[in-house]
Motif scaffolding. Sequence first.
Motif, PDB file in Angstrom:
ATOM      1  N   ALA A   1     -25.960  11.505   8.414  1.00  0.00           N
ATOM      2  CA  ALA A   1     -25.346  12.753   7.959  1.00  0.00           C
ATOM      3  C   ALA A   1     -25.106  13.651   9.166  1.00  0.00           C
ATOM      4  N   PRO A   2     -23.963  14.362   9.219  1.00  0.00           N
ATOM      5  CA  PRO A   2     -23.633  15.177  10.380  1.00  0.00           C
ATOM      6  C   PRO A   2     -24.608  16.320  10.651  1.00  0.00           C
ATOM      7  N   GLY A   3     -25.116  16.989   9.668  1.00  0.00           N
ATOM      8  CA  GLY A   3     -26.004  18.141   9.789  1.00  0.00           C
ATOM      9  C   GLY A   3     -26.562  18.447  11.152  1.00  0.00           C
ATOM     10  N   GLU A   4     -27.825  18.203  11.335  1.00  0.00           N
ATOM     11  CA  GLU A   4     -28.554  18.567  12.561  1.00  0.00           C
ATOM     12  C   GLU A   4     -28.670  17.405  13.548  1.00  0.00           C
ATOM     13  N   THR A   5     -27.878  16.368  13.353  1.00  0.00           N
ATOM     14  CA  THR A   5     -27.994  15.180  14.182  1.00  0.00           C
ATOM     15  C   THR A   5     -27.033  15.244  15.364  1.00  0.00           C
ATOM     16  N   SER A   6     -27.547  14.951  16.541  1.00  0.00           N
ATOM     17  CA  SER A   6     -26.728  14.871  17.753  1.00  0.00           C
ATOM     18  C   SER A   6     -26.484  13.408  18.088  1.00  0.00           C
ATOM     19  N   VAL A   7     -25.406  13.159  18.799  1.00  0.00           N
ATOM     20  CA  VAL A   7     -25.142  11.823  19.323  1.00  0.00           C
ATOM     21  C   VAL A   7     -25.214  11.925  20.839  1.00  0.00           C
ATOM     22  N   VAL A   8     -26.018  11.059  21.416  1.00  0.00           N
ATOM     23  CA  VAL A   8     -26.203  11.033  22.858  1.00  0.00           C
ATOM     24  C   VAL A   8     -25.747   9.675  23.358  1.00  0.00           C
ATOM     25  N   GLY A   9     -25.090   9.688  24.490  1.00  0.00           N
ATOM     26  CA  GLY A   9     -24.634   8.442  25.078  1.00  0.00           C
ATOM     27  C   GLY A   9     -25.165   8.280  26.489  1.00  0.00           C
ATOM     28  N   ALA A  10     -25.208   7.052  26.914  1.00  0.00           N
ATOM     29  CA  ALA A  10     -25.520   6.740  28.304  1.00  0.00           C
ATOM     30  C   ALA A  10     -24.633   5.575  28.695  1.00  0.00           C
ATOM     31  N   ALA A  11     -24.288   5.540  29.958  1.00  0.00           N
ATOM     32  CA  ALA A  11     -23.422   4.470  30.438  1.00  0.00           C
ATOM     33  C   ALA A  11     -23.881   4.001  31.799  1.00  0.00           C
ATOM     34  N   ARG A  12     -23.658   2.726  32.031  1.00  0.00           N
ATOM     35  CA  ARG A  12     -23.871   2.136  33.354  1.00  0.00           C
ATOM     36  C   ARG A  12     -22.569   1.463  33.735  1.00  0.00           C
ATOM     37  N   TRP A  13     -22.227   1.540  34.984  1.00  0.00           N
ATOM     38  CA  TRP A  13     -21.024   0.879  35.439  1.00  0.00           C
ATOM     39  C   TRP A  13     -21.180   0.447  36.881  1.00  0.00           C
ATOM     40  N   GLY A  14     -20.292  -0.467  37.252  1.00  0.00           N
ATOM     41  CA  GLY A  14     -20.269  -0.969  38.615  1.00  0.00           C
ATOM     42  C   GLY A  14     -18.871  -1.436  38.956  1.00  0.00           C
ATOM     43  N   ARG A  15     -18.663  -1.702  40.221  1.00  0.00           N
ATOM     44  CA  ARG A  15     -17.329  -2.070  40.705  1.00  0.00           C
ATOM     45  C   ARG A  15     -17.426  -3.230  41.668  1.00  0.00           C
ATOM     46  N   ARG A  16     -16.462  -4.118  41.575  1.00  0.00           N
ATOM     47  CA  ARG A  16     -16.286  -5.184  42.567  1.00  0.00           C
ATOM     48  C   ARG A  16     -14.796  -5.321  42.803  1.00  0.00           C
ATOM     49  N   HIS A  17     -14.406  -5.139  44.013  1.00  0.00           N
ATOM     50  CA  HIS A  17     -12.996  -5.168  44.387  1.00  0.00           C
ATOM     51  C   HIS A  17     -12.237  -4.131  43.559  1.00  0.00           C
ATOM     52  N   GLU A  18     -11.294  -4.561  42.761  1.00  0.00           N
ATOM     53  CA  GLU A  18     -10.453  -3.623  42.005  1.00  0.00           C
ATOM     54  C   GLU A  18     -10.817  -3.560  40.519  1.00  0.00           C
ATOM     55  N   VAL A  19     -12.014  -4.010  40.160  1.00  0.00           N
ATOM     56  CA  VAL A  19     -12.430  -4.017  38.753  1.00  0.00           C
ATOM     57  C   VAL A  19     -13.689  -3.183  38.568  1.00  0.00           C
ATOM     58  N   ILE A  20     -13.663  -2.339  37.558  1.00  0.00           N
ATOM     59  CA  ILE A  20     -14.850  -1.585  37.156  1.00  0.00           C
ATOM     60  C   ILE A  20     -15.259  -2.086  35.781  1.00  0.00           C
ATOM     61  N   VAL A  21     -16.550  -2.382  35.618  1.00  0.00           N
ATOM     62  CA  VAL A  21     -17.119  -2.780  34.331  1.00  0.00           C
ATOM     63  C   VAL A  21     -18.061  -1.666  33.893  1.00  0.00           C
ATOM     64  N   ALA A  22     -17.944  -1.274  32.622  1.00  0.00           N
ATOM     65  CA  ALA A  22     -18.817  -0.215  32.094  1.00  0.00           C
ATOM     66  C   ALA A  22     -19.442  -0.659  30.784  1.00  0.00           C
ATOM     67  N   LEU A  23     -20.699  -0.313  30.611  1.00  0.00           N
ATOM     68  CA  LEU A  23     -21.446  -0.517  29.372  1.00  0.00           C
ATOM     69  C   LEU A  23     -21.822   0.861  28.854  1.00  0.00           C
ATOM     70  N   ALA A  24     -21.471   1.143  27.608  1.00  0.00           N
ATOM     71  CA  ALA A  24     -21.771   2.439  26.998  1.00  0.00           C
ATOM     72  C   ALA A  24     -22.600   2.230  25.743  1.00  0.00           C
ATOM     73  N   ILE A  25     -23.611   3.083  25.556  1.00  0.00           N
ATOM     74  CA  ILE A  25     -24.493   3.010  24.391  1.00  0.00           C
ATOM     75  C   ILE A  25     -24.603   4.404  23.779  1.00  0.00           C
ATOM     76  N   LEU A  26     -24.538   4.458  22.457  1.00  0.00           N
ATOM     77  CA  LEU A  26     -24.687   5.711  21.722  1.00  0.00           C
ATOM     78  C   LEU A  26     -25.863   5.605  20.757  1.00  0.00           C
ATOM     79  N   VAL A  27     -26.637   6.673  20.670  1.00  0.00           N
ATOM     80  CA  VAL A  27     -27.720   6.774  19.685  1.00  0.00           C
ATOM     81  C   VAL A  27     -27.684   8.170  19.081  1.00  0.00           C
ATOM     82  N   THR A  28     -28.329   8.296  17.934  1.00  0.00           N
ATOM     83  CA  THR A  28     -28.446   9.613  17.312  1.00  0.00           C
ATOM     84  C   THR A  28     -29.830  10.183  17.596  1.00  0.00           C
ATOM     85  N   ILE A  29     -29.867  11.504  17.638  1.00  0.00           N
ATOM     86  CA  ILE A  29     -31.120  12.211  17.832  1.00  0.00           C
ATOM     87  C   ILE A  29     -31.124  13.371  16.843  1.00  0.00           C
TER      88      ILE A  29
END
Length: 158
Positions: free
Chosen positions: A124-152
């Motif tokens: 339920a939207p009420g008092e709940t926040s959504v927090v995300g964190a991401a990790r990423w890296g690069r090799r040559h001309e490519v960036i890879v990213a991993l994103a995760i979302l959780v509620t608090i």
Amino acid sequence: MLFGIDLVDVRRVARALDRNGVVYARHVLAEDEQCLHTDRTLATAAGVAVKEGFVKAVGGRPPGFSWHDFVAQGPGGSPALIDRSLAGALPPISAATGIELTEVRTYTVRGASRDAALARLGEAPGETSVVGAARWGRRHEVIVALAILVTISAKENS
């Protein structure tokens, strides 16, 4: 918990910046997110990869979507559950891509993307926040990213 992964060709972002300059960078990144890298092209490409990972996590771009629904807060500060999940997901992603995901940021999630994440998680939207964190890296001309979302809940947040 919601996960998203994205790969970005840095050359594609460089072409967008060449065509549209600072307008494109501002469209994707908030002013303080330019610090994702000292090079504007790499900062923008990293931002695109991370935010596309978040878009995948919420199930696509919901009506009312803005790139500014996801705002970087800086390194660290994410809930322990996200940190453990990021750490656990890194080895298979690095093995599959050959790219180490060494950079990390915590994100505030708001607007239409927050609502979409809550709906996808059955919260339920009420008092709940959504927090995300991401990790990423690069090799040559490519960036890879991993994103995760959780509620608090407001209680957990205080």
